[in-house]
Enzyme design. Structure first.
Site, PDB file in Angstrom:
ATOM      1  N   ARG A 157       0.853  -1.191   0.000  1.00 18.03           N
ATOM      2  CA  ARG A 157       0.000   0.000   0.000  1.00 18.03           C
ATOM      3  C   ARG A 157       0.879   1.227   0.000  1.00 18.03           C
ATOM      4  O   ARG A 157       1.766   1.358   0.839  1.00 18.03           O
ATOM      5  CB  ARG A 157      -0.846   0.056   1.272  1.00 18.03           C
ATOM      6  CG  ARG A 157      -1.979  -0.856   1.312  1.00 18.03           C
ATOM      7  CD  ARG A 157      -3.054  -0.435   2.287  1.00 18.03           C
ATOM      8  NE  ARG A 157      -2.613   0.118   3.557  1.00 18.03           N
ATOM      9  CZ  ARG A 157      -3.441   0.551   4.490  1.00 18.03           C
ATOM     10  NH1 ARG A 157      -4.738   0.522   4.284  1.00 18.03           N
ATOM     11  NH2 ARG A 157      -3.006   1.023   5.631  1.00 18.03           N
ATOM     12  N   THR A 202      -1.269   7.469  -0.569  1.00 19.00           N
ATOM     13  CA  THR A 202      -2.570   7.308  -1.243  1.00 19.00           C
ATOM     14  C   THR A 202      -3.348   6.101  -0.723  1.00 19.00           C
ATOM     15  O   THR A 202      -4.555   5.997  -0.957  1.00 19.00           O
ATOM     16  CB  THR A 202      -2.369   7.096  -2.759  1.00 19.00           C
ATOM     17  OG1 THR A 202      -1.665   5.852  -2.951  1.00 19.00           O
ATOM     18  CG2 THR A 202      -1.550   8.219  -3.384  1.00 19.00           C
ATOM     19  N   ASP A 246       0.405  -2.775  12.195  1.00 18.16           N
ATOM     20  CA  ASP A 246       0.886  -3.201  10.875  1.00 18.16           C
ATOM     21  C   ASP A 246       1.242  -4.694  10.924  1.00 18.16           C
ATOM     22  O   ASP A 246       2.220  -5.086  11.565  1.00 18.16           O
ATOM     23  CB  ASP A 246       2.105  -2.370  10.477  1.00 18.16           C
ATOM     24  CG  ASP A 246       2.523  -2.636   9.037  1.00 18.16           C
ATOM     25  OD1 ASP A 246       2.575  -1.677   8.253  1.00 18.16           O
ATOM     26  OD2 ASP A 246       2.796  -3.809   8.698  1.00 18.16           O
ATOM     27  N   ASP A 262       4.809  -5.784   9.629  1.00 16.95           N
ATOM     28  CA  ASP A 262       5.877  -5.413  10.575  1.00 16.95           C
ATOM     29  C   ASP A 262       5.859  -6.317  11.803  1.00 16.95           C
ATOM     30  O   ASP A 262       6.913  -6.702  12.320  1.00 16.95           O
ATOM     31  CB  ASP A 262       5.729  -3.950  11.010  1.00 16.95           C
ATOM     32  CG  ASP A 262       6.209  -2.987   9.933  1.00 16.95           C
ATOM     33  OD1 ASP A 262       6.910  -3.444   9.003  1.00 16.95           O
ATOM     34  OD2 ASP A 262       5.888  -1.791  10.020  1.00 16.95           O
TER      35      ASP A 262
HETATM   36  C1  PRP Z   1      -1.207  -4.714   4.481  1.00 17.11           C
HETATM   37  C2  PRP Z   1      -2.019  -5.982   4.614  1.00 17.11           C
HETATM   38  C3  PRP Z   1      -2.852  -5.965   3.353  1.00 17.11           C
HETATM   39  C4  PRP Z   1      -3.094  -4.498   3.144  1.00 17.11           C
HETATM   40  C5  PRP Z   1      -4.499  -4.186   3.574  1.00 17.11           C
HETATM   41  O1  PRP Z   1      -0.140  -4.885   3.646  1.00 17.11           O
HETATM   42  O2  PRP Z   1      -1.254  -7.139   4.774  1.00 17.11           O
HETATM   43  O3  PRP Z   1      -2.191  -6.540   2.234  1.00 17.11           O
HETATM   44  O4  PRP Z   1      -2.157  -3.792   3.967  1.00 17.11           O
HETATM   45  O5  PRP Z   1      -4.809  -2.865   3.314  1.00 17.11           O
HETATM   46  P1  PRP Z   1      -5.898  -2.432   2.244  1.00 17.11           P
HETATM   47  O6  PRP Z   1      -7.084  -3.299   2.471  1.00 17.11           O
HETATM   48  O7  PRP Z   1      -6.148  -0.989   2.564  1.00 17.11           O
HETATM   49  O8  PRP Z   1      -5.314  -2.608   0.870  1.00 17.11           O
HETATM   50  P2  PRP Z   1       0.939  -3.714   3.345  1.00 17.11           P
HETATM   51  O9  PRP Z   1       0.532  -2.978   2.113  1.00 17.11           O
HETATM   52  O10 PRP Z   1       1.152  -2.921   4.595  1.00 17.11           O
HETATM   53  O11 PRP Z   1       2.225  -4.517   2.927  1.00 17.11           O
HETATM   54  P3  PRP Z   1       3.163  -5.503   3.790  1.00 17.11           P
HETATM   55  O12 PRP Z   1       2.367  -6.750   4.040  1.00 17.11           O
HETATM   56  O13 PRP Z   1       4.305  -5.730   2.869  1.00 17.11           O
HETATM   57  O14 PRP Z   1       3.564  -4.816   5.063  1.00 17.11           O
HETATM   58  N1  URA Z   2      -2.509  -3.022   6.952  1.00 17.58           N
HETATM   59  C1  URA Z   2      -2.143  -3.433   8.191  1.00 17.58           C
HETATM   60  O1  URA Z   2      -1.137  -4.156   8.360  1.00 17.58           O
HETATM   61  N2  URA Z   2      -2.887  -3.012   9.233  1.00 17.58           N
HETATM   62  C2  URA Z   2      -3.965  -2.238   9.085  1.00 17.58           C
HETATM   63  O2  URA Z   2      -4.621  -1.905  10.089  1.00 17.58           O
HETATM   64  C3  URA Z   2      -4.328  -1.824   7.792  1.00 17.58           C
HETATM   65  C4  URA Z   2      -3.579  -2.242   6.735  1.00 17.58           C
END
Ligand code: PRP
Ligand code: URA
Length: 208
Positions: free
Chosen positions: A103, A107, A199, A202
């Site tokens: 994400r 944005t 997150d 993380d």
């Molecule tokens: C997180 C999570 C989803 C997304 C959800 O991933 O694991 O994939 O956010 O958010 P959304 O419904 O608003 O799209 P992130 O983009 O943080 O990536 P990561 O798993 O690499 O930390």
């Molecule tokens: N992605 C995450 O990891 N946590 C949230 O709460 C939303 C998006």
């Protein structure tokens, strides 16, 4: 689209532990895997079976086994990786695909960086896994990619979802089955789920 919300006390209990700020990486990983397994048990309740003949030490009998092309588990990177072993514990022969999305922090829109799916994807029962369904942008994009590559039978498992994410996924892909561990209240101004767990990527990988 059908949406199933988990009601099993073990799932609820483990999600509560997952949310705690004091839950460290090691425990977080274990919990995510266990929750995925428990949710997988519910989500795979309609897997087709076929009867085969087996010889027990007593006699010959006809009994059911899982039928059809092997399952495909597709984690959305990174956080979805934490759920894969929970599903593989139930169906060790499943194939694993990967979809890389992140994400944009400003944005909140998803960006694709990787997509590799098992062959004959059109014949497989696909289980997409991602612990967080927030705006739904990543989930909608992941299902778009899978469908563009021929995927048809799609289940989506998320541990925690916001109402906004459930609505967005339902609207974009009314034909899929969604399994949600817990439906939370809302998104905050940074599109994080409240109360959520922070997150997920993380917390699984110990990054910041
Ligand atoms: C997180 C999570 C989803 C997304 C959800 O991933 O694991 O994939 O956010 O958010 P959304 O419904 O608003 O799209 P992130 O983009 O943080 O990536 P990561 O798993 O690499 O930390
Ligand atoms: N992605 C995450 O990891 N946590 C949230 O709460 C939303 C998006």
């Amino acid at each position: 689209m059908s949406v199933s919300y988990m009601t099993h006390p073990l799932i609820k209990h483990k999600i509560t532990l997952l949310r705690k700020q004091t839950t460290g990486t090691n425990e977080f990983r274990k919990l995510i895997e266990e929750i995925a397994m428990l949710m997988g048990y519910e989500a795979l309740a309609d897997l087709p079976t076929a009867d085969i003949e087996v010889n027990t030490p007593i006699e010959k009998t006809v009994q059911p086994v899982i039928n059809g092309k092997k399952l495909a588990v597709v984690p959305i990177l990174r956080a979805g990786l934490g759920m894969v072993n929970g599903i593989l514990a139930l169906v060790p022969s499943a194939k694993v695909g990967h979809i890389g999305l992140y994400r944009d922090p400003e944005t909140h829109l998803p960006h694709e960086y990787y997509c590799k799916l098992p062959d004959a994807i059109d014949e497989r029962q696909i289980v997409v896994v991602d612990p967080m369904l927030a705006t739904g942008g990543s989930a909608v994009a992941a299902v778009d990619f899978i469908k563009a590559r021929g995927g048809k039978k799609i289940k989506f498992m998320s541990v925690i979802a916001a109402p906004e994410g459930v609505s967005a996924l339902m609207k974009a892909h009314p034909d899929i089955q969604l399994y949600v561990g817990c439906l939370d209240r809302c998104l905050n101004e940074n599109a994080y789920i409240c109360p959520g767990l922070g997150d997920a990527g993380d917390r699984i990988f110990g990054t910041k």
